[in-house]
Design an enzyme around this catalytic site. Structure first.
Site: not given
Ligand code: NAD
Length: 484
Positions: A179, A253, A286, A389
């Site tokens: 997906k 992750e 990331c 972040e």
């Protein structure tokens, strides 16, 4: 006509059916550099997920029957097909993500390296024989695939994300339902076709394009035995909650707030070059080392050199070969990052040294989702700018002089993905490697995404790893066998 304005075609792969329609609404895809529509994305939901899981389940016996050697051969063929389609992947990359075309062939090569790593593991899945009991009983562990695995990924590097998960899952003997993000359906569709072209049997790899709802349906599906996910922390937490009733296993992750720590003896030019290169995906990585902890003795030199390096970043149309930084993925992402910068400025989290706004670009790009490369100095490590972040092209600089405080501040966020240490002293390097709480630490280097090495986060940056044998083992479970 440039690729960026060529209409992109979104399709799904379920078994051997390639579908261009879907049960859900249609999303309009936009070229991030201009804001112009460049594709329609029909979104799948429960019916497509159910059909894809059924196809993946039906394909398991045939995939198992092929055996490790032939599964290895099909994966090897997949690497060849993806490599030979480099031009096709390149042609859609900028149009799909806004990532600069420059250097994208390198990403395809790296993705093929990830596939080839698991070509190497596919015929080496084995367990252990445990010490024999005195009565002569033979006990051993057999490593078995989970069965149908759900793969849910985000948009920031679709081909690499696919190749960091799917080859390992297939090498272990699983079948998958992917997906992808609804923002980047085109690369996964082409990857699905590459799997068929490589002779991977229909149903072994299925691609369902959809939004959060499709991801949720896939997560809770009782026939999906494990989910490997790349994306945000809040989504992972929601998935854990929805998977709790079946104690669904996950590999996560997630995000980070990675730091460069620059020591007085560092090669400052190298530390600046590696940090500024991180702008290539507009900070949407990331592992982006967004916190720059620079020792007092080299702080001013580093700041000047960083400003010069940022000045050389060419922000523009990702289709242009000279462009080194493109736009953000969506208007929403642009507004979120600009809002974050404004908030940080207003709160006094730090001082803006560079950028902080929308770059002045030619009229064609006026409605693109650009944000200037931005640098804050004198950042308060405890502030949102020091802790959260941002997922945009925003650096924060921190001055340090005492190693204890440095380590405490670097380790003070909830994340623990990657950190970077710049020093010429081996003892300093090893001491820092041991003290920093993150899944990877690179010394005088950037994160290489070497497929032979595990990549994963500590703390809120994730659970589990991709890469190397550990990445294979994410897709295997141990069965203990005893024969009296
Ligand atoms: P996101 O979590 O919003 O979306 C990721 C995927 O999850 C998408 O496919 C989305 O449709 C799906 N999804 C959304 N809600 C869901 C739900 N309730 N159940 C199941 N699936 C759902 O992620 P994002 O914000 O688009 O991605 C950015 C994040 O990804 C950043 O935090 C970034 O650091 C992280 N990331 C991590 C890595 C890594 O390897 N550690 C790599 C790339 C990106």
């Amino acid at each position: 006509m440039s690729t960026a304005t060529t209409p992109l075609v979104s399709e799904m792969l379920i078994g051997d059916d390639i579908l261009t329609g879907a049960s859900g609404p249609t999303l309009t895809h936009h070229y991030a550099a201009t804001g112009e529509p460049n594709g329609e994305v029909p979104l799948g939901g429960e019916p497509e997920v159910a059909a894809a899981v059924a196809a993946a389940k039906a394909a398991l016996p045939a995939w198992e029957a092929l055996g490790p050697v032939e599964r290895r051969n099909r994966l090897a063929r997949l690497a060849e097909v993806v490599e030979s389609w480099t031009g096709r992947f390149e042609a859609i990359a900028s149009a799909e993500t806004g990532m600069p075309k420059q250097g994208f062939a390198w990403r395809v090569r790296l993705s093929c390296e990830w596939i080839r790593t698991y070509v190497g593991y596919a015929d080496k899945v084995g367990g252990d024989v445990t010490a024999s009991a005195d009565d002569g009983t033979l006990e051993y562990t057999r490593l078995e695939p989970y069965g149908v695995v759900g793969i849910i990924i985000t948009w920031n590097s679709p081909l690499l994300s696919l190749c960091m998960k799917i080859p390992a899952a297939l090498a272990a003997g699983n079948t998958v339902v992917v997906k992808p993000s609804e923002l980047t359906p085109y690369t996964p569709a082409l990857f699905g076709r590459a799997c068929l072209e490589a002779g991977i049997p229909p149903g072994v790899v299925n691609v369902v394009v959809g939004g959060a709802e499709a991801g949720e349906v896939l997560t809770v599906h009782p026939d999906v035995e494990k989910v490997s996910f790349t994306g945000g922390l809040s989504t992972a937490a929601a998935m854990m909650r929805s998977g709790a009733a079946l104690v669904k296993p996950f590999c996560f992750e997630l995000g980070g707030k990675s730091a460069y720590t620059v020591f007085p003896d560092a090669d400052v030019d190298l530390a600046v070059t590696l940090a500024s290169k991180e702008m290539s995906n507009a900070g949407q990585s990331c592992k982006f080392g967004s916190r720059l902890f620079v020792h007092d003795a080299v702080f001013d030199e580093y700041r000047e050199k960083l400003a010069a390096a940022i000045g050389r970043v060419v922000v523009g149309d990702p289709e242009d070969t000279g462009t080194t930084m493109g736009p953000l993925i969506t208007r929403g992402a642009q507004e979120r990052v600009l809002g974050f910068v404004e908030g940080a400025r207003g709160r006094g989290d730090g001082q803006v040294l560079l950028g902080g706004g929308v770059p002045q670009l030619d009229t064609r790009l006026r409605h693109g989702y650009f944000v200037e490369p931005t640098v804050f100095t004198d950042v308060d490590p405890a502030s949102p700018l020091g802790q959260d972040e941002i997922f945009g092209p925003v650096f924060g600089m921190f001055r340090w002089s005492d190693e204890e405080t440095l380590v405490e501040q670097v380790n003070s966020t909830k994340f623990g993905l990657s950190n970077y240490v710049h020093t010429r002293d081996l003892r300093t390097a090893t001491r820092m490697v041991h003290r920093l709480k993150s899944g990877t630490v690179y010394v005088n280097d950037a994160n290489r995404r070497n497929p032979g090495a595990p990549f994963g986060g500590f703390r809120a940056s994730g659970i589990g790893s991709e890469g190397g044998r550990r990445g294979l083992e994410e897709f295997l479970r141990a069965k203990t066998v005893g024969i009296a």
